[in-house]
Design a protein around this motif. Structure first.
Motif, PDB file in Angstrom:
ATOM      1  N   UNK A  22     -36.034  95.105  36.250  1.00  0.00           N
ATOM      2  CA  UNK A  22     -36.928  94.085  36.269  1.00  0.00           C
ATOM      3  C   UNK A  22     -37.669  93.387  37.507  1.00  0.00           C
ATOM      4  N   UNK A  23     -38.664  92.596  37.491  1.00  0.00           N
ATOM      5  CA  UNK A  23     -38.707  91.841  39.104  1.00  0.00           C
ATOM      6  C   UNK A  23     -37.805  91.539  40.107  1.00  0.00           C
ATOM      7  N   UNK A  24     -36.929  90.843  39.720  1.00  0.00           N
ATOM      8  CA  UNK A  24     -35.265  90.036  40.002  1.00  0.00           C
ATOM      9  C   UNK A  24     -34.739  91.023  39.946  1.00  0.00           C
ATOM     10  N   UNK A  25     -34.183  92.263  39.884  1.00  0.00           N
ATOM     11  CA  UNK A  25     -32.666  92.829  39.626  1.00  0.00           C
ATOM     12  C   UNK A  25     -32.994  94.231  39.681  1.00  0.00           C
ATOM     13  N   UNK A  26     -32.016  94.926  39.756  1.00  0.00           N
ATOM     14  CA  UNK A  26     -31.794  96.953  39.416  1.00  0.00           C
ATOM     15  C   UNK A  26     -30.870  96.615  38.448  1.00  0.00           C
ATOM     16  N   UNK A  27     -30.299  96.585  37.550  1.00  0.00           N
ATOM     17  CA  UNK A  27     -28.831  97.081  37.032  1.00  0.00           C
ATOM     18  C   UNK A  27     -28.593  98.940  36.657  1.00  0.00           C
ATOM     19  N   UNK A  28     -27.751  98.972  36.822  1.00  0.00           N
ATOM     20  CA  UNK A  28     -27.143 100.441  36.609  1.00  0.00           C
ATOM     21  C   UNK A  28     -26.286 100.098  35.966  1.00  0.00           C
ATOM     22  N   UNK A  29     -26.054 100.782  34.008  1.00  0.00           N
ATOM     23  CA  UNK A  29     -25.351 100.491  33.128  1.00  0.00           C
ATOM     24  C   UNK A  29     -25.017 102.160  33.255  1.00  0.00           C
ATOM     25  N   UNK A  30     -23.605 102.804  32.573  1.00  0.00           N
ATOM     26  CA  UNK A  30     -23.230 103.369  31.975  1.00  0.00           C
ATOM     27  C   UNK A  30     -22.190 103.136  30.581  1.00  0.00           C
ATOM     28  N   UNK A  31     -22.726 104.459  29.980  1.00  0.00           N
ATOM     29  CA  UNK A  31     -22.164 104.886  28.313  1.00  0.00           C
ATOM     30  C   UNK A  31     -20.982 105.597  28.338  1.00  0.00           C
ATOM     31  N   UNK A  32     -19.418 105.426  28.240  1.00  0.00           N
ATOM     32  CA  UNK A  32     -18.487 106.783  28.248  1.00  0.00           C
ATOM     33  C   UNK A  32     -17.784 106.788  27.300  1.00  0.00           C
ATOM     34  N   UNK A  33     -18.039 107.684  26.548  1.00  0.00           N
ATOM     35  CA  UNK A  33     -16.438 107.822  25.409  1.00  0.00           C
ATOM     36  C   UNK A  33     -16.149 108.778  25.878  1.00  0.00           C
ATOM     37  N   UNK A  34     -14.966 108.952  25.627  1.00  0.00           N
ATOM     38  CA  UNK A  34     -13.768 110.007  26.345  1.00  0.00           C
ATOM     39  C   UNK A  34     -13.181 110.290  24.940  1.00  0.00           C
ATOM     40  N   UNK A  35     -12.815 111.390  24.726  1.00  0.00           N
ATOM     41  CA  UNK A  35     -11.214 111.898  23.074  1.00  0.00           C
ATOM     42  C   UNK A  35     -10.621 112.139  24.131  1.00  0.00           C
ATOM     43  N   UNK A  36      -9.043 111.971  23.665  1.00  0.00           N
ATOM     44  CA  UNK A  36      -8.019 112.000  23.959  1.00  0.00           C
ATOM     45  C   UNK A  36      -6.732 112.607  22.883  1.00  0.00           C
ATOM     46  N   UNK A  37      -6.550 113.093  22.215  1.00  0.00           N
ATOM     47  CA  UNK A  37      -6.063 113.507  21.441  1.00  0.00           C
ATOM     48  C   UNK A  37      -6.782 112.444  20.073  1.00  0.00           C
ATOM     49  N   UNK A  38      -5.834 112.172  19.507  1.00  0.00           N
ATOM     50  CA  UNK A  38      -6.778 110.887  18.038  1.00  0.00           C
ATOM     51  C   UNK A  38      -6.799 109.805  19.126  1.00  0.00           C
ATOM     52  N   UNK A  39      -7.361 109.613  20.005  1.00  0.00           N
ATOM     53  CA  UNK A  39      -8.024 108.309  20.219  1.00  0.00           C
ATOM     54  C   UNK A  39      -9.335 108.451  20.872  1.00  0.00           C
ATOM     55  N   UNK A  40     -10.254 107.221  21.069  1.00  0.00           N
ATOM     56  CA  UNK A  40     -11.291 107.983  21.402  1.00  0.00           C
ATOM     57  C   UNK A  40     -11.585 106.405  22.278  1.00  0.00           C
ATOM     58  N   UNK A  41     -12.361 106.736  23.446  1.00  0.00           N
ATOM     59  CA  UNK A  41     -12.452 105.440  24.741  1.00  0.00           C
ATOM     60  C   UNK A  41     -13.669 105.354  24.605  1.00  0.00           C
TER      61      UNK A  41
END
Length: 257
Positions: free
Chosen positions: A116-135
């Motif tokens: 934007x005119x005032x800021x640059x924002x960096x964002x990360x969306x991360x999905x992780x699978x571990x056995x029967x869990x999803x992060x």
């Protein structure tokens, strides 16, 4: 099972608790910083863990979610949603090339940039699978924060591994008659999170104390011999999963006659 305040020096926990996700036990925490933190100038972290009933279920849902995230249409929708929430023009949001960090069993990361005119924002969306869990993890910063997101995901994965280690619920037991020439059987009892079981029979004194392993007695059954006369017997069951092992011991038999 998600990242904790101790993993994020300088962060303030904004929210935490159980959330509603169909078919899953879901846990979430979110954090913010009063000043940008770390080399990536992180300003916000949200971490959620969805714990499913089976590995197959989690694997299917992870594959479905990441397949959606790979599509150009979905990436465009994500960008539009982010632009709307931040009240910036849609063209101010750019979705980067998806990546596959080496975290858990499988991982999928989508980087985004908001200018934007005032800021640059960096964002990360991360999905992780571990056995029967999803992060599911979102990290926002004033510089690209993929390394920070991956580091925090590894912490969540370590907590999940600890949480999914086997737990003894019901102790083992022994069937049969404690007499020479008879065969005893081990009942493993109940464990949460166990994949395999191993057995070790022990010979104890008449009170059930001072036990020692019987060499070679590692089958689910045990043939009572003359060497056992006047002693009692126990069985130690070791339950093992990919996340660790735990032992539980049965009560002693009657004195062998």
């Amino acid at each position: 099972m998600t990242v904790q305040a101790s993993d994020l020096p300088g962060a303030k926990q904004v929210s935490a608790g159980r959330t509603n996700e169909t078919g899953y036990d879901a846990y979430q925490r979110s954090f913010s910083y009063t000043v940008p933190s770390g080399s990536n100038l992180v300003i916000y972290v949200r971490s959620e863990v969805l714990l499913g009933s089976t590995t197959d279920q989690a694997g299917r849902d992870f594959a479905g979610a990441t397949a959606v995230l790979r599509s150009k249409a979905s990436q465009k929708a994500i960008a539009a949603s982010l632009a709307n929430s931040l009240k910036v023009p849609a063209k101010a949001v750019k979705v980067g090339k998806p990546k596959s960090p080496k975290v858990g069993d499988r991982a999928f990361e989508v980087p985004m940039t908001v200018t934007s005119k005032t800021i640059r924002l960096y964002s990360t969306l991360l999905y992780v699978l571990l056995d029967r869990a999803i992060v599911i993890e979102v990290v926002d910063g004033l510089r690209p924060e993929g390394a920070t997101s991956e580091r925090l995901a590894r912490r969540s994965v370590s907590y999940i591994g600890t949480g999914l280690a086997p737990v003894s619920v019901t102790p083992p037991s022994i069937t049969g008659t404690a007499a020479q020439g008879q065969t005893l059987g081990a009942v493993s009892g109940a464990f949460m999170g166990s994949d395999t079981y191993t057995y070790q029979w022990q010979r104890c004194d008449a009170t059930g104390a001072n036990c020692a392993d019987v060499p070679g007695a590692t089958a689910i059954s045990y043939a009572v011999s003359a060497a056992d006369a006047g002693s009692t017997l126990k069985v130690v069951v070791t339950a093992t999963s990919r996340f660790g092992s735990v032992q539980a011991t049965s009560a002693a038999t009657a004195v062998v006659t």
